[in-house]
Scaffold this motif. Structure first.
Motif, PDB file in Angstrom:
ATOM      1  N   ALA A 226       0.843  -1.190   0.000  1.00  0.00           N
ATOM      2  CA  ALA A 226       0.000   0.000   0.000  1.00  0.00           C
ATOM      3  C   ALA A 226       0.881   1.243   0.000  1.00  0.00           C
ATOM      4  CB  ALA A 226      -0.921  -0.002   1.217  1.00  0.00           C
ATOM      5  N   LYS A 227       1.020   1.827  -1.174  1.00  0.00           N
ATOM      6  CA  LYS A 227       1.803   3.053  -1.344  1.00  0.00           C
ATOM      7  C   LYS A 227       1.162   3.856  -2.469  1.00  0.00           C
ATOM      8  CE  LYS A 227       5.937   3.067  -3.238  1.00  0.00           C
ATOM      9  NZ  LYS A 227       7.154   2.282  -3.368  1.00  0.00           N
ATOM     10  N   ASP A 228       1.190   5.162  -2.356  1.00  0.00           N
ATOM     11  CA  ASP A 228       0.515   6.039  -3.301  1.00  0.00           C
ATOM     12  C   ASP A 228       1.536   6.770  -4.180  1.00  0.00           C
ATOM     13  OD1 ASP A 228      -1.664   7.357  -4.501  1.00  0.00           O
ATOM     14  OD2 ASP A 228      -2.602   7.773  -2.561  1.00  0.00           O
ATOM     15  N   THR A 229       1.032   7.385  -5.238  1.00  0.00           N
ATOM     16  CA  THR A 229       1.851   8.189  -6.142  1.00  0.00           C
ATOM     17  C   THR A 229       1.064   9.420  -6.557  1.00  0.00           C
ATOM     18  OG1 THR A 229       3.074   6.300  -7.051  1.00  0.00           O
ATOM     19  CG2 THR A 229       2.988   8.266  -8.404  1.00  0.00           C
ATOM     20  N   SER A 230       1.720  10.566  -6.569  1.00  0.00           N
ATOM     21  CA  SER A 230       1.117  11.766  -7.138  1.00  0.00           C
ATOM     22  C   SER A 230       1.880  12.132  -8.412  1.00  0.00           C
ATOM     23  CB  SER A 230       1.142  12.934  -6.148  1.00  0.00           C
ATOM     24  OG  SER A 230       2.480  13.301  -5.835  1.00  0.00           O
ATOM     25  N   ILE A 231       1.144  12.561  -9.410  1.00  0.00           N
ATOM     26  CA  ILE A 231       1.747  12.946 -10.703  1.00  0.00           C
ATOM     27  C   ILE A 231       1.558  14.444 -10.897  1.00  0.00           C
ATOM     28  CG2 ILE A 231       1.659  12.624 -13.205  1.00  0.00           C
ATOM     29  CD1 ILE A 231       0.737   9.764 -12.693  1.00  0.00           C
ATOM     30  N   ASP A 232       2.640  15.160 -11.103  1.00  0.00           N
ATOM     31  CA  ASP A 232       2.583  16.608 -11.285  1.00  0.00           C
ATOM     32  C   ASP A 232       2.165  16.908 -12.726  1.00  0.00           C
ATOM     33  OD1 ASP A 232       3.662  19.333 -12.053  1.00  0.00           O
ATOM     34  OD2 ASP A 232       4.186  19.329  -9.923  1.00  0.00           O
ATOM     35  N   PRO A 233       1.037  17.581 -12.933  1.00  0.00           N
ATOM     36  CA  PRO A 233       0.519  17.775 -14.292  1.00  0.00           C
ATOM     37  C   PRO A 233       1.391  18.662 -15.170  1.00  0.00           C
ATOM     38  CG  PRO A 233      -0.739  19.079 -12.723  1.00  0.00           C
ATOM     39  CD  PRO A 233       0.170  18.200 -11.914  1.00  0.00           C
ATOM     40  N   ILE A 234       2.248  19.463 -14.565  1.00  0.00           N
ATOM     41  CA  ILE A 234       3.147  20.331 -15.349  1.00  0.00           C
ATOM     42  C   ILE A 234       4.476  19.627 -15.601  1.00  0.00           C
ATOM     43  CG2 ILE A 234       4.424  22.508 -15.370  1.00  0.00           C
ATOM     44  CD1 ILE A 234       2.117  23.711 -13.732  1.00  0.00           C
ATOM     45  N   ASN A 235       5.069  19.120 -14.542  1.00  0.00           N
ATOM     46  CA  ASN A 235       6.382  18.480 -14.678  1.00  0.00           C
ATOM     47  C   ASN A 235       6.345  17.237 -15.551  1.00  0.00           C
ATOM     48  OD1 ASN A 235       7.582  20.420 -13.077  1.00  0.00           O
ATOM     49  ND2 ASN A 235       7.427  19.214 -11.190  1.00  0.00           N
ATOM     50  N   VAL A 236       5.221  16.517 -15.564  1.00  0.00           N
ATOM     51  CA  VAL A 236       5.157  15.304 -16.379  1.00  0.00           C
ATOM     52  C   VAL A 236       5.214  15.651 -17.866  1.00  0.00           C
ATOM     53  CG1 VAL A 236       2.638  15.118 -16.629  1.00  0.00           C
ATOM     54  CG2 VAL A 236       4.043  13.046 -16.550  1.00  0.00           C
ATOM     55  N   ASN A 237       4.756  16.827 -18.229  1.00  0.00           N
ATOM     56  CA  ASN A 237       4.834  17.239 -19.627  1.00  0.00           C
ATOM     57  C   ASN A 237       6.245  17.657 -20.024  1.00  0.00           C
ATOM     58  OD1 ASN A 237       2.057  16.995 -20.516  1.00  0.00           O
ATOM     59  ND2 ASN A 237       1.589  18.659 -19.109  1.00  0.00           N
ATOM     60  N   LYS A 238       7.067  17.928 -19.040  1.00  0.00           N
ATOM     61  CA  LYS A 238       8.457  18.294 -19.297  1.00  0.00           C
ATOM     62  C   LYS A 238       9.373  17.078 -19.289  1.00  0.00           C
ATOM     63  CE  LYS A 238      12.126  21.387 -17.637  1.00  0.00           C
ATOM     64  NZ  LYS A 238      12.479  22.429 -16.627  1.00  0.00           N
ATOM     65  N   HIS A 239       9.162  16.198 -18.310  1.00  0.00           N
ATOM     66  CA  HIS A 239      10.089  15.094 -18.103  1.00  0.00           C
ATOM     67  C   HIS A 239       9.543  13.736 -18.511  1.00  0.00           C
ATOM     68  CE1 HIS A 239      12.838  17.750 -15.998  1.00  0.00           C
ATOM     69  NE2 HIS A 239      11.837  18.170 -15.245  1.00  0.00           N
ATOM     70  N   GLY A 261      -3.504   7.977   0.338  1.00  0.00           N
ATOM     71  CA  GLY A 261      -4.483   9.045   0.442  1.00  0.00           C
ATOM     72  C   GLY A 261      -3.964  10.394   0.029  1.00  0.00           C
ATOM     73  N   TYR A 262      -2.663  10.519  -0.213  1.00  0.00           N
ATOM     74  CA  TYR A 262      -2.083  11.804  -0.583  1.00  0.00           C
ATOM     75  C   TYR A 262      -1.684  11.876  -2.055  1.00  0.00           C
ATOM     76  CZ  TYR A 262      -2.288  13.561   4.130  1.00  0.00           C
ATOM     77  OH  TYR A 262      -2.763  14.027   5.337  1.00  0.00           O
ATOM     78  N   GLY A 263      -2.002  10.826  -2.794  1.00  0.00           N
ATOM     79  CA  GLY A 263      -1.854  10.862  -4.240  1.00  0.00           C
ATOM     80  C   GLY A 263      -3.202  10.642  -4.901  1.00  0.00           C
ATOM     81  N   HIS A 264      -3.998   9.776  -4.281  1.00  0.00           N
ATOM     82  CA  HIS A 264      -5.346   9.448  -4.762  1.00  0.00           C
ATOM     83  C   HIS A 264      -6.281   9.386  -3.564  1.00  0.00           C
ATOM     84  CE1 HIS A 264      -2.678   8.152  -7.989  1.00  0.00           C
ATOM     85  NE2 HIS A 264      -3.695   8.353  -8.811  1.00  0.00           N
ATOM     86  N   ASP A 265      -7.535   9.782  -3.777  1.00  0.00           N
ATOM     87  CA  ASP A 265      -8.462   9.884  -2.655  1.00  0.00           C
ATOM     88  C   ASP A 265      -8.927   8.505  -2.192  1.00  0.00           C
ATOM     89  OD1 ASP A 265     -10.588   9.047  -4.318  1.00  0.00           O
ATOM     90  OD2 ASP A 265     -11.119  11.102  -4.829  1.00  0.00           O
ATOM     91  N   MET A 266      -9.709   8.509  -1.123  1.00  0.00           N
ATOM     92  CA  MET A 266     -10.073   7.245  -0.504  1.00  0.00           C
ATOM     93  C   MET A 266     -11.070   6.439  -1.326  1.00  0.00           C
ATOM     94  SD  MET A 266      -7.897   7.406   1.679  1.00  0.00           S
ATOM     95  CE  MET A 266      -8.190   5.729   2.179  1.00  0.00           C
ATOM     96  N   LYS A 267     -11.808   7.097  -2.225  1.00  0.00           N
ATOM     97  CA  LYS A 267     -12.677   6.335  -3.122  1.00  0.00           C
ATOM     98  C   LYS A 267     -11.841   5.452  -4.038  1.00  0.00           C
ATOM     99  CE  LYS A 267     -16.409   5.107  -5.416  1.00  0.00           C
ATOM    100  NZ  LYS A 267     -15.847   4.329  -6.532  1.00  0.00           N
ATOM    101  N   VAL A 268     -10.733   5.980  -4.520  1.00  0.00           N
ATOM    102  CA  VAL A 268      -9.842   5.187  -5.367  1.00  0.00           C
ATOM    103  C   VAL A 268      -9.288   4.009  -4.574  1.00  0.00           C
ATOM    104  CG1 VAL A 268      -7.679   5.199  -6.674  1.00  0.00           C
ATOM    105  CG2 VAL A 268      -9.248   7.132  -6.849  1.00  0.00           C
ATOM    106  N   TRP A 269      -8.859   4.273  -3.338  1.00  0.00           N
ATOM    107  CA  TRP A 269      -8.324   3.187  -2.515  1.00  0.00           C
ATOM    108  C   TRP A 269      -9.406   2.185  -2.135  1.00  0.00           C
ATOM    109  CZ3 TRP A 269      -3.565   1.517  -1.731  1.00  0.00           C
ATOM    110  CH2 TRP A 269      -2.520   2.345  -2.132  1.00  0.00           C
ATOM    111  N   ALA A 270     -10.633   2.651  -1.924  1.00  0.00           N
ATOM    112  CA  ALA A 270     -11.744   1.737  -1.663  1.00  0.00           C
ATOM    113  C   ALA A 270     -11.997   0.846  -2.874  1.00  0.00           C
ATOM    114  CB  ALA A 270     -13.004   2.517  -1.309  1.00  0.00           C
ATOM    115  N   ASP A 271     -11.851   1.408  -4.064  1.00  0.00           N
ATOM    116  CA  ASP A 271     -12.026   0.618  -5.291  1.00  0.00           C
ATOM    117  C   ASP A 271     -10.936  -0.448  -5.409  1.00  0.00           C
ATOM    118  OD1 ASP A 271     -14.256   2.096  -5.981  1.00  0.00           O
ATOM    119  OD2 ASP A 271     -13.208   3.362  -7.440  1.00  0.00           O
TER     120      ASP A 271
END
Length: 322
Positions: A226-239, A261-271
């Protein structure tokens, strides 16, 4: 399902102190590193293998606190082209399987590894594009000569000891997607399965819920991180998603690991949890903390609090409404 944690984040503390802290949080399981990249701070593999009394004491330390060992983990690269490295990592994996068998632990987690591009290579080569055709030739050579033969042998070694292998699908290694895991499992046997970590699915553009369905329908999920990931919408277009910047450069990276819970909300984790239940996975959800914005204690505690909300614990009862 049971909630657990990969104890490597508490590597600066003694085993007993770590187990006390984990139990105080209401967890039921612990995953313990035995060497390789996670280190062996809480489990001296060779010492335990040589002494049955120490094995009993190790198990007792865990069980008297109401915990079970979900897996022994020795993430490494047994296919590394430098023989000194691959031989050592192979030894760690085999000894970890031996120890798991003696302790009654059903799963050993590791990486598939990544070979070089020929017998005299010095460094791993991870092909990620089908053209120019050189990459396809490298990939075919790796799987035919290194990946399948090695894991077929290790799968048999594990089966003989009543242990299953959980390969973490991780970029930089030959097995990094549901498809590559299933390819290896078909060739090497059902002892080979996934230690599925959704954080590595998200940055590759894979929906973890669908990964659960793909692998779960094949009975190929042996363990879950159980580990989360956040994707930066600006930096991903650069790198791009194959961002090679250091994980420490969090402000500039395309993506970064976060606590649950800090990359995706709890509904995603519930799914995700619901999908695991749907495909029959009823084992441990093991927290892995690698959040660069939070301390170990805060990141771990928040992961526990968030997962407690969505974890499905009780056995499935009768559908009284059917």
């Amino acid at each position: 399902m049971k909630l657990g944690v990969f104890s490597v984040l508490f590597g600066q503390q003694p085993l007993e102190e770590t187990l006390d802290y984990i139990a105080s949080k209401g967890l039921q399981a612990v995953e313990i590193g035995t060497g390789g990249y996670p280190g062996d701070a809480h489990c001296k593999r060779e010492e335990l293998l040589a002494d049955e009394g120490k094995q009993r004491a190790f198990k007792q330390a865990v069980e008297t606190r109401g915990l079970t060992i979900s897996a022994l983990s020795c993430h490494s690269n047994p296919l590394h082209p430098q023989k000194a490295i691959s031989s050592e990592h192979d030894r760690i994996i085999r000894e970890t399987i031996d120890l798991a068998s003696k302790l009654g632990v059903p799963v050993v987690n590791t990486f598939s590894g990544c070979p070089g591009d020929h017998e005299d290579a010095k460094y791993p080569n991870w092909p990620v594009a089908p053209w120019p055709n050189d990459f396809q030739e490298i990939l075919d050579w790796q799987w035919t000569n290194k990946v399948i033969p090695y894991w077929t042998e290790i799968g048999q070694y594990a089966t003989e000891r009543n242990v299953r292998i959980g390969l973490e699908l991780h970029g930089g290694f030959s097995v990094h997607t549901p498809a590559t895991l299933l390819r290896l499992r078909e060739a090497a046997g059902e002892a080979i399965g996934a230690n599925l970590d959704p954080s590595h699915m998200w940055w590759q553009g894979i929906d973890p819920v669908q990964a659960v369905h793909i692998l779960g329908r094949a009975g190929a999920i042996h363990h879950f991180h159980a580990k989360d990931t956040s994707i930066d919408p600006i930096n991903v277009n650069k790198h791009g998603v194959t961002d090679m910047q250091s994980y420490s450069l969090m402000l500039d990276r395309a993506w970064q690991f976060r606590t649950v819970g800090y990359g995706h909300d709890m509904k995603v984790w519930a799914d995700i949890i619901s999908a695991l239940r749907l495909v029959g996975y009823d084992y441990v959800v093991s927290i892995e903390h690698e959040d660069g914005l939070m301390s170990v204690d805060e990141g771990f505690t928040k992961a526990v609090q968030n997962l407690q909300q969505v974890l499905i614990r009780e056995p499935l009862g009768e559908m009284w409404w059917v």
